[in-house]
Design a protein around this motif. Sequence first.
Motif, PDB file in Angstrom:
ATOM      1  N   TYR A 391       0.811  -1.225   0.000  1.00  0.00           N
ATOM      2  CA  TYR A 391       0.000   0.000   0.000  1.00  0.00           C
ATOM      3  C   TYR A 391       0.845   1.275   0.000  1.00  0.00           C
ATOM      4  N   LEU A 394      -0.022   4.674  -1.930  1.00  0.00           N
ATOM      5  CA  LEU A 394      -0.993   5.661  -1.455  1.00  0.00           C
ATOM      6  C   LEU A 394      -0.308   6.882  -0.838  1.00  0.00           C
ATOM      7  N   SER A 411      -6.030   5.246  -8.065  1.00  0.00           N
ATOM      8  CA  SER A 411      -5.125   4.260  -8.649  1.00  0.00           C
ATOM      9  C   SER A 411      -3.943   4.952  -9.308  1.00  0.00           C
ATOM     10  N   THR A 433      -5.455  -3.785  -1.817  1.00  0.00           N
ATOM     11  CA  THR A 433      -6.298  -2.679  -2.280  1.00  0.00           C
ATOM     12  C   THR A 433      -7.777  -3.045  -2.193  1.00  0.00           C
ATOM     13  N   ASN A 437     -10.501  -1.184   0.198  1.00  0.00           N
ATOM     14  CA  ASN A 437     -11.735  -0.675  -0.395  1.00  0.00           C
ATOM     15  C   ASN A 437     -12.960  -1.187   0.372  1.00  0.00           C
ATOM     16  N   SER A 445     -10.621  -0.181  -6.276  1.00  0.00           N
ATOM     17  CA  SER A 445     -10.237  -1.554  -5.927  1.00  0.00           C
ATOM     18  C   SER A 445      -9.084  -2.105  -6.758  1.00  0.00           C
ATOM     19  N   PRO A 447      -5.065  -1.284  -7.765  1.00  0.00           N
ATOM     20  CA  PRO A 447      -3.968  -0.390  -7.375  1.00  0.00           C
ATOM     21  C   PRO A 447      -3.336   0.372  -8.531  1.00  0.00           C
TER      22      PRO A 447
END
Length: 698
Positions: A391, A394, A411, A433, A437, A445, A447
């Motif tokens: 992750y 992000l 995304s 992801t 979500n 949903s 990435p």
Amino acid sequence: MKFNHSKIAKKYIKEITSIKYKTGKKKTISMIPYPSGELHLGHIRNYTINDIICRRKKKCMYMGWDSFGLPAENESFKKKIPVKKCVFQKIKQMRKQMFFIGLNINWDYEINTCRKFFYNWTQYIFKLMYKSGYIFRKRGFINWDPVDETSLSDEQSSNGSGWRSGTTLHKKIKEVFFLKIKNILDLSLREIKYSNWPFYIKKSQSNWIGRSLGRIFFIGKDKIFLRNRKFNFLAISIYNPLVKNLVKIRDFFSSSSKVKNLFFNFINIGSSLIPLAITNKFTYDKYYHTLKFNLNEINIYKLKKKIKINYFSINNVDLRFKKIYKILNWNISRQRKWGTPIPLIKCKFCGYQLIKKNLSVLDKKKKKCSICKLPSVVESDTLDTFFDSSYYYLHFFFKNFKILNFLNCRSIYEYIGGKEHTILHLMYARFFTIILNKLGLINFSSPFKKLIIHGVILNKSYFYLKNNVVIWTKKSKNSIYNGLIKMSKSKNNGVNSNKYIKKYGADTLRMYLMFISSIENNIIWDDSKIKGCYRFIKKIWYFGLKLKLNKLENSDFIKKKIASLEENIYIFYSNKKYNKVISFLMQELTLLNKCSGSFLLKKFRNFLINIYPICPIFSCALWDLIYKGKIYFQCIKKFFSEFKKKLIIQINGVNKNYIFNKKKNIKNIIYSLKKVHLFFLNLKRIIFNKEKFINFII
């Protein structure tokens, strides 16, 4: 002015690596490195691709460090220095390499997974998943790496060996944490199917998940899944509870690592007796597998001494087809110190409890239980480094570690990395992801919208044995040749970029890595032809300093040829065919030698703009000597719109007229032409080729 790449770089390197562009919504990022050594040419290839894309679109690169986990911790053991100090030394070293290769990175968005800000968020996500039931603790068989002394997931096992150490993994019973992915596999398969990812990536991931249909029945209380409708052999894994206590069978399989099938008994399925055997081939799918083959062609062994085994009969057959998956839940526990702490304590009376305050790295002090308030032991395991990397993308949406609101994220538009990450990082990032979500942290949903997958750089590898453990090394008298394998820090066969930058310059190395092959192909490293790229750059430099500005006429043939080359270069840039871009630039320079005057000045300007994303240092210097402004604020699309191509207008296959197809409203222009509009009353059909002609059939 003599070409000297060192002097040019010294003057312009800082300028071309600190260009500030506006941060857009469509981000292009590369897989970030482990700070456990020097950047080798495999890394340089990845980041050069990223830099080319970003320079062409007038964007900055983003960079970070996947600092936790085995690579960094093992490197600190080798250097015999504290792991945190080792990590930040390597980061400083890698940043220096990125600077000298000419990467334009916006360091305001730098991330580091071992920074407290980052792993506090990792612990927050862990707590959220633990409360929601996506993370659970279970005792079972794990893959144990005896060299790295930690458990590994199935995805981190390559042909039964550890992904970093290369040693043979053992099966071991241990209580560890798992990420529950079984409930999201159907959604993952649907996301994979409709994603804009390369086909072979999607196929590999779908095969690894391994969804299949079959029937359920029972042997005693144990549930069995039969994948095939027709079969003549039932295989049971040695890890099945039915046979785990049979010592003689264990000894039989431990004597050899080869695949074996040991006859066990016959079972009654309907009216047929089917051979039942124990095998060491399979370790998944409830440990049962049905096979269809000629029994005379397989090796079925028998023990010399008989073992008393109950006769099993199959009952309670469920005729409905059920889904089952090859993939197992993800083991996220690692028995190492350098990693994100698991925010749990184990109380003797209350069991496992979440800690309200986040833990610091290497903090193993006793904490009070939130229920009984008695001192309790902090969980000793840490999280898998892939938990962080699933992750981290992000965090690139936030500047200088500001408070995160993941709902503002989206995304990643383009994600660049090697094909070796297909069923590791890319798979985990998708699972992660989807779960985030479902938990409401993000509103998408998938990435990564697009994947740019490049091949690996292969290089010779060598090793020696120490106490029956493989030690990877450079070539020496006592080393053993292991063949060509992927360039890697862990295999000690990486090639440092510094010597090539010192000898030929960063522009030459960047060009050579793009020119040697198409980016999706693997490369066998060979530096014997790098001199050719160096000569080409010198040729451009001296040509630019001696532009022929006399007013001689330039032939239409050369003008059209150059226009065609420029158009193809634009298309190849869009399709990431950088080797063809360089090849066409070489052809264009040959044609420019035959031009002169203002036409040459204009076309050489376009030429420099085209070569700038690949070779930003010398092209920036040459631009300043000839043209005004800065090359990095120029736009490639500007001169692409100037291309003129004739669109021939035909009636029944006979040429009647032509127009230049750069016009937007082609239809109205054609209708207004004489000799053409009179025929439209009897029009039957139209044959239209955008590049060449339009043919009206009447």
